[in-house]
Design a protein around this motif. Structure first.
Motif, PDB file in Angstrom:
ATOM      1  N   ARG A 122       0.836  -1.197   0.000  1.00  0.00           N
ATOM      2  CA  ARG A 122       0.000   0.000   0.000  1.00  0.00           C
ATOM      3  C   ARG A 122       0.873   1.250   0.000  1.00  0.00           C
ATOM      4  N   GLY A 123       0.409   2.248  -0.719  1.00  0.00           N
ATOM      5  CA  GLY A 123       1.147   3.485  -0.822  1.00  0.00           C
ATOM      6  C   GLY A 123       0.850   4.426   0.326  1.00  0.00           C
ATOM      7  N   HIS A 124       1.419   5.614   0.219  1.00  0.00           N
ATOM      8  CA  HIS A 124       1.231   6.645   1.237  1.00  0.00           C
ATOM      9  C   HIS A 124       0.309   7.744   0.732  1.00  0.00           C
ATOM     10  N   GLY A 125      -0.643   7.354  -0.113  1.00  0.00           N
ATOM     11  CA  GLY A 125      -1.543   8.336  -0.699  1.00  0.00           C
ATOM     12  C   GLY A 125      -2.620   8.793   0.268  1.00  0.00           C
ATOM     13  N   VAL A 126      -3.252   9.903  -0.084  1.00  0.00           N
ATOM     14  CA  VAL A 126      -4.391  10.440   0.662  1.00  0.00           C
ATOM     15  C   VAL A 126      -5.575  10.481  -0.293  1.00  0.00           C
ATOM     16  N   LEU A 127      -6.660   9.795   0.074  1.00  0.00           N
ATOM     17  CA  LEU A 127      -7.830   9.683  -0.785  1.00  0.00           C
ATOM     18  C   LEU A 127      -9.045  10.243  -0.068  1.00  0.00           C
ATOM     19  N   LEU A 152      -6.136   5.000 -17.281  1.00  0.00           N
ATOM     20  CA  LEU A 152      -6.066   5.278 -15.846  1.00  0.00           C
ATOM     21  C   LEU A 152      -4.661   5.051 -15.311  1.00  0.00           C
ATOM     22  N   GLU A 153      -3.989   4.016 -15.802  1.00  0.00           N
ATOM     23  CA  GLU A 153      -2.626   3.733 -15.340  1.00  0.00           C
ATOM     24  C   GLU A 153      -1.689   4.883 -15.704  1.00  0.00           C
ATOM     25  N   ARG A 154      -1.853   5.437 -16.896  1.00  0.00           N
ATOM     26  CA  ARG A 154      -1.017   6.579 -17.285  1.00  0.00           C
ATOM     27  C   ARG A 154      -1.227   7.739 -16.326  1.00  0.00           C
ATOM     28  N   ILE A 155      -2.472   7.982 -15.966  1.00  0.00           N
ATOM     29  CA  ILE A 155      -2.781   9.100 -15.069  1.00  0.00           C
ATOM     30  C   ILE A 155      -2.195   8.859 -13.687  1.00  0.00           C
ATOM     31  N   PHE A 156      -2.397   7.671 -13.146  1.00  0.00           N
ATOM     32  CA  PHE A 156      -1.878   7.381 -11.805  1.00  0.00           C
ATOM     33  C   PHE A 156      -0.349   7.406 -11.787  1.00  0.00           C
ATOM     34  N   THR A 157       0.281   6.893 -12.848  1.00  0.00           N
ATOM     35  CA  THR A 157       1.744   6.899 -12.911  1.00  0.00           C
ATOM     36  C   THR A 157       2.279   8.317 -12.914  1.00  0.00           C
ATOM     37  N   GLU A 158       1.682   9.177 -13.721  1.00  0.00           N
ATOM     38  CA  GLU A 158       2.116  10.576 -13.754  1.00  0.00           C
ATOM     39  C   GLU A 158       1.841  11.266 -12.426  1.00  0.00           C
ATOM     40  N   ALA A 159       0.691  10.969 -11.819  1.00  0.00           N
ATOM     41  CA  ALA A 159       0.343  11.592 -10.542  1.00  0.00           C
ATOM     42  C   ALA A 159       1.300  11.161  -9.440  1.00  0.00           C
ATOM     43  N   ASP A 160       1.762   9.891  -9.486  1.00  0.00           N
ATOM     44  CA  ASP A 160       2.739   9.421  -8.500  1.00  0.00           C
ATOM     45  C   ASP A 160       4.046  10.187  -8.602  1.00  0.00           C
ATOM     46  N   ARG A 161       4.367  10.661  -9.803  1.00  0.00           N
ATOM     47  CA  ARG A 161       5.633  11.342 -10.032  1.00  0.00           C
ATOM     48  C   ARG A 161       5.525  12.847  -9.856  1.00  0.00           C
ATOM     49  N   PHE A 190     -11.001  13.569  -9.552  1.00  0.00           N
ATOM     50  CA  PHE A 190     -11.906  12.837 -10.433  1.00  0.00           C
ATOM     51  C   PHE A 190     -13.301  13.412 -10.226  1.00  0.00           C
ATOM     52  N   ASP A 191     -13.708  14.306 -11.121  1.00  0.00           N
ATOM     53  CA  ASP A 191     -15.036  14.909 -11.016  1.00  0.00           C
ATOM     54  C   ASP A 191     -16.072  13.933 -11.561  1.00  0.00           C
ATOM     55  N   GLU A 192     -17.240  13.909 -10.908  1.00  0.00           N
ATOM     56  CA  GLU A 192     -18.296  12.949 -11.271  1.00  0.00           C
ATOM     57  C   GLU A 192     -17.715  11.539 -11.274  1.00  0.00           C
ATOM     58  N   ALA A 193     -17.136  11.161 -10.147  1.00  0.00           N
ATOM     59  CA  ALA A 193     -16.357   9.924 -10.078  1.00  0.00           C
ATOM     60  C   ALA A 193     -17.203   8.667 -10.208  1.00  0.00           C
ATOM     61  N   ASP A 194     -18.522   8.755  -9.986  1.00  0.00           N
ATOM     62  CA  ASP A 194     -19.338   7.545 -10.064  1.00  0.00           C
ATOM     63  C   ASP A 194     -19.333   6.965 -11.477  1.00  0.00           C
ATOM     64  N   SER A 227      -2.062   1.259  -3.995  1.00  0.00           N
ATOM     65  CA  SER A 227      -0.627   1.516  -4.163  1.00  0.00           C
ATOM     66  C   SER A 227      -0.331   2.969  -4.517  1.00  0.00           C
ATOM     67  N   PHE A 228      -1.368   3.806  -4.570  1.00  0.00           N
ATOM     68  CA  PHE A 228      -1.195   5.201  -4.984  1.00  0.00           C
ATOM     69  C   PHE A 228      -0.494   5.998  -3.886  1.00  0.00           C
ATOM     70  N   ASP A 229       0.458   6.844  -4.303  1.00  0.00           N
ATOM     71  CA  ASP A 229       1.240   7.628  -3.355  1.00  0.00           C
ATOM     72  C   ASP A 229       0.867   9.102  -3.349  1.00  0.00           C
ATOM     73  N   GLY A 230      -0.016   9.502  -4.228  1.00  0.00           N
ATOM     74  CA  GLY A 230      -0.343  10.918  -4.334  1.00  0.00           C
ATOM     75  C   GLY A 230      -1.586  11.298  -3.549  1.00  0.00           C
ATOM     76  N   ILE A 231      -2.161  12.422  -3.943  1.00  0.00           N
ATOM     77  CA  ILE A 231      -3.371  12.948  -3.309  1.00  0.00           C
ATOM     78  C   ILE A 231      -4.475  12.930  -4.359  1.00  0.00           C
ATOM     79  N   ALA A 232      -5.515  12.158  -4.124  1.00  0.00           N
ATOM     80  CA  ALA A 232      -6.614  12.025  -5.082  1.00  0.00           C
ATOM     81  C   ALA A 232      -7.934  12.337  -4.386  1.00  0.00           C
ATOM     82  N   LEU A 233      -8.746  13.138  -5.039  1.00  0.00           N
ATOM     83  CA  LEU A 233     -10.064  13.506  -4.531  1.00  0.00           C
ATOM     84  C   LEU A 233     -11.116  13.095  -5.557  1.00  0.00           C
ATOM     85  N   LEU A 234     -12.213  12.551  -5.054  1.00  0.00           N
ATOM     86  CA  LEU A 234     -13.310  12.121  -5.907  1.00  0.00           C
ATOM     87  C   LEU A 234     -14.544  12.938  -5.547  1.00  0.00           C
ATOM     88  N   THR A 235     -15.301  13.347  -6.532  1.00  0.00           N
ATOM     89  CA  THR A 235     -16.562  14.047  -6.262  1.00  0.00           C
ATOM     90  C   THR A 235     -17.702  13.271  -6.901  1.00  0.00           C
TER      91      THR A 235
END
Length: 705
Positions: A490-495, A541-550, A557-561, A591-599
């Motif tokens: 597990r990463g050190h991300g904040v969700l 999605l993997e491209r986005i998460f990989t870039e966000a980790d870096r 993620f707006d309208e995440a449903d 495994s995400f290490d970044g900061i991700a918010l869902l609405t």
């Protein structure tokens, strides 16, 4: 005479003088038995008088300096060879201009370091002579029986060394796999000629190095440079384990040639780690960037890489390669046998197919966020500090030592432009500039320009937003140093999940959190993610998460449903693939290490498995009358209003969320601007009525306004 010798370096001239004696012996020996010595056409290439003139004391500037030069067979290159005045070569050799002294000492050190034999050293000196003294050219032409061949040949080198041309061991010193040629120190040219008449050439870079010039090969400009660890900054040391890793790697690099593959989690982490370890080991390093060479892989391996290796050998440096090419196998195989310490840095896991002889494969430790000491030193803050809370300001940023220096320099430039001392705002802007991101290909970047004062929310959701920012700042300490991570990769991300009706402030709150952390906000475009073809959505999605980790950024993620919806019973292939997407997202979020918010507007549509993995779920309630009044007043804060305006009455009459209230104020402002007058209560009511009609709702008291 003395000036000439000093400028060229005394020690190397000792060896050249001894070589000249040997050349003189060979010339005299050949001329004594040469039947064409009295031939009138002999002058077409060189006359005896010309030879004697070239060998005479008037043409030999070394004679006044080295009266007792020994024969070539005694030329060992001793740094203590005697020179006039009783001064040893090691004491008297110095070259002006700040370049290193004693090129002959350099030759000897190079021979020891590369394990060259004395024969190799003599051959190298023979080939080198015409590049240091033009008088050797006609002499070599005479000995080659061809006035146009003014360089040493393999046959001439063997003659000068007193070796028979048929001796296999002697001929082997010119083989492509022999040290001189394999190490790039000597080139045997003209392979179409008979072996004994092939010319020998020493690369200009080696000549310059022996004379004390360490200017890198011009052909490597842009792709090779000195790897300077930030010696002015304390190395980031987030934990004892990080220090221990650096110490072990330094010990490994200090003992001798070894190839190491450092896998980095974020771009730049491995480079910082390698620089720290090499600095601790006392080993200098060159940073090689294959992509910057601009050559296809075959040309890179055949032309560029040998130059890089030669540069490392000449300067006794390790090589750090980053980033790696798309197919690193051939490059890795070539570097493994290079005989110099090599550290390769990449983000991909090591593949055993790359190389038959595996390097030492290590995971680079992740840098700790903050590094307050390094930031303080880079800013040049005194004992009183920079005048703001430095720890809180730099907590979200994971920058290496060089990036910290660059960010601090940019912050000082921004402050100088504004004519003020460095502030937290300057530092945050500079740090964001150092966190370059490829997320803009998949998401819309927002530079936050709002603050907590722009939020009108009840106490509970407001406190949760503050807690979210707190978690983002201290996640490395709590989850890493205090080992409260759940494990399992597990990463050190904040969700966080923001749930509420449209217009209740979810996106604005995400922007406020990003502004509080000093980070950019990236709003993911769902249209760039969802794909009708199987597996493409997961790739996007993997491209986005990989870039966000870096990247130091907040991902929204707006309208995440639409992406994080509930899994359903499998009735057809569409349900199966939809569930696979959800399963992938569940694993990737862990495994995400970044900061991700869902609405979401409908919290019930979010899968419970996602909810369990969230750090916070913030509910945004529909505003009551008091909050609506505050929203109206906040929206009108910078708008010219009539003295008798009554936004409270409009707030009571129209039940709208914050987004609709802002739209109503915009409509009212346009109406007032068209009249050239301040905004009135009637303008506000008309704007509110417009929002009601857009939503298909009945306007209160329609026709009575």
């Amino acid at each position: 005479m003395t000036t000439y010798a000093s400028a060229t370096s005394d020690a190397l001239l000792v060896r050249l003088a001894r070589l000249r004696d040997r050349v003189a012996e060979l010339v005299l020996s050949r001329s004594a038995v040469d039947p064409t010595a009295d031939d009138p056409l002999r002058g077409l290439y060189l006359s005896d008088e010309a030879v004697r003139h070239l060998l005479g004391p008037t043409a030999v500037p070394y004679a006044d300096v080295f009266e007792n030069a020994a024969g070539f067979e005694a030329a060992t290159g001793s740094e203590d060879a005697a020179v006039p005045g009783g001064t040893s070569v090691s004491e008297s050799t110095s070259v002006s201009g700040g370049m290193e002294s004693a090129p002959a000492a350099r030759l000897e050190r190079l021979a020891v370091r590369l394990e060259l034999t004395e024969l190799d050293t003599r051959i190298l000196l023979i080939a080198l002579a015409p590049d240091l003294d033009r008088s050797f050219e006609p002499l070599y032409g005479y000995l080659n029986d061809d006035v146009s061949r003014r360089r040493a040949t393999t046959g001439l080198a063997l003659d000068l060394c007193g070796l028979p041309a048929h001796l296999a061991e002697a001929r082997a010193r010119f083989h492509p796999s022999a040290p001189l040629t394999a190490l790039g120190l000597l080139t045997v040219e003209e392979p179409e000629r008979p072996f004994l008449s092939r010319s020998l050439r020493v690369p200009d870079r080696l000549v310059a190095h022996l004379l004390g010039d360490d200017t890198p090969d011009a052909a490597l400009a842009g792709s090779l440079h000195q790897l300077d660890s930030p010696t002015s900054l304390p190395l980031p040391s987030p934990s004892p384990s990080h220090d221990e890793f650096t110490a072990r790697l330094a010990a490994r690099l200090a003992v001798g040639p070894r190839t190491v593959y450092l896998r980095e989690h974020r771009e730049g982490d491995g480079l910082v780690c390698a620089a720290a370890a090499l600095r601790a080991a006392g080993v200098g390093a060159l940073h090689f960037t294959p992509a910057a060479a601009g050559e296809p892989l075959p040309e890179l391996l055949s032309d560029v890489l040998p130059r890089v290796l030669r540069e490392a050998r000449l300067r006794d440096r390790a090589i750090v390669v980053s980033p790696l090419p798309d197919k690193p196998g051939p490059l890795l195989r070539a570097l493994t046998e290079a005989g110099v310490p090599v550290v390769l840095v990449g983000a991909r896991p090591y593949d055993p197919q790359w190389c038959e002889r595996d390097p030492l494969v290590l995971d680079a430790p992740r840098p700790h966020a903050g590094a307050v000491d390094a930031w303080s030193v880079a800013l040049g803050a005194g004992a009183d500090g920079p005048g703001f809370d430095l720890a809180a300001t730099v907590a979200p940023y994971r920058l290496g030592g060089d990036r910290i220096e660059r960010a601090a320099r940019a912050a000082r430039d921004l402050a100088m432009f504004d004519g003020t001392p460095v502030t937290a705002a300057h530092l945050r802007l500079a740090a964001r500039q150092q966190s370059a991101s490829g997320l803009e290909r998949h998401a819309r970047r927002i530079r936050p320009d709002v603050g907590w004062e722009d939020l009108v929310l009840p106490d509970r959701p407001l406190a949760q937003l503050h807690e979210l920012a707190l978690r983002a700042r201290h996640r490395d300490q709590v989850l890493g140093d205090w080992r409260l991570s759940a494990g399992g990769g597990r990463g050190h991300g904040v969700l966080g999940l923001f749930a509420g009706e449209s217009g209740t402030g979810k996106t604005l709150s995400a922007e406020v959190v990003a502004a509080e952390l000093g980070l950019d906000l990236y709003v993911v475009q769902l249209s760039s993610i969802v794909d009708k073809y199987v597996g493409e959505t997961e790739k996007n999605l993997e491209r986005i998460f990989t870039e966000a980790d870096r990247t130091d950024a907040v991902l929204l993620f707006d309208e995440a449903d639409a992406v994080f919806g509930k899994r359903s019973e499998v009735r057809d292939s569409h349900d199966k693939h939809a569930n696979m997407e959800s399963a992938y997202l569940l694993q990737r979020l862990e495994s995400f290490d970044g900061i991700a918010l869902l609405t979401t507007n409908l919290r019930a549509n979010i899968d419970e498995a996602f909810t369990r993995r969230l750090d916070l779920v913030v509910d945004f309630p529909f505003p009551d009358a008091e909050q609506r009044r505050a929203l109206w007043r906040h929206s009108l804060a910078h708008v010219p209003c009539a003295e008798d305006i009554e936004p409270a009455a409009v707030a009571r009459a129209f039940e709208m969320a914050g987004g609709s209230i802002r739209s109503a104020v915009v409509t009212a402002a346009y109406a007032a601007a068209g009249r050239g007058a301040p905004v009135t209560t009637a303008d506000l009511r008309e704007g509110a009525a417009r929002e009601y009609r857009k939503a298909g709702r009945l306007v209160p008291g329609e026709g009575n306004w």
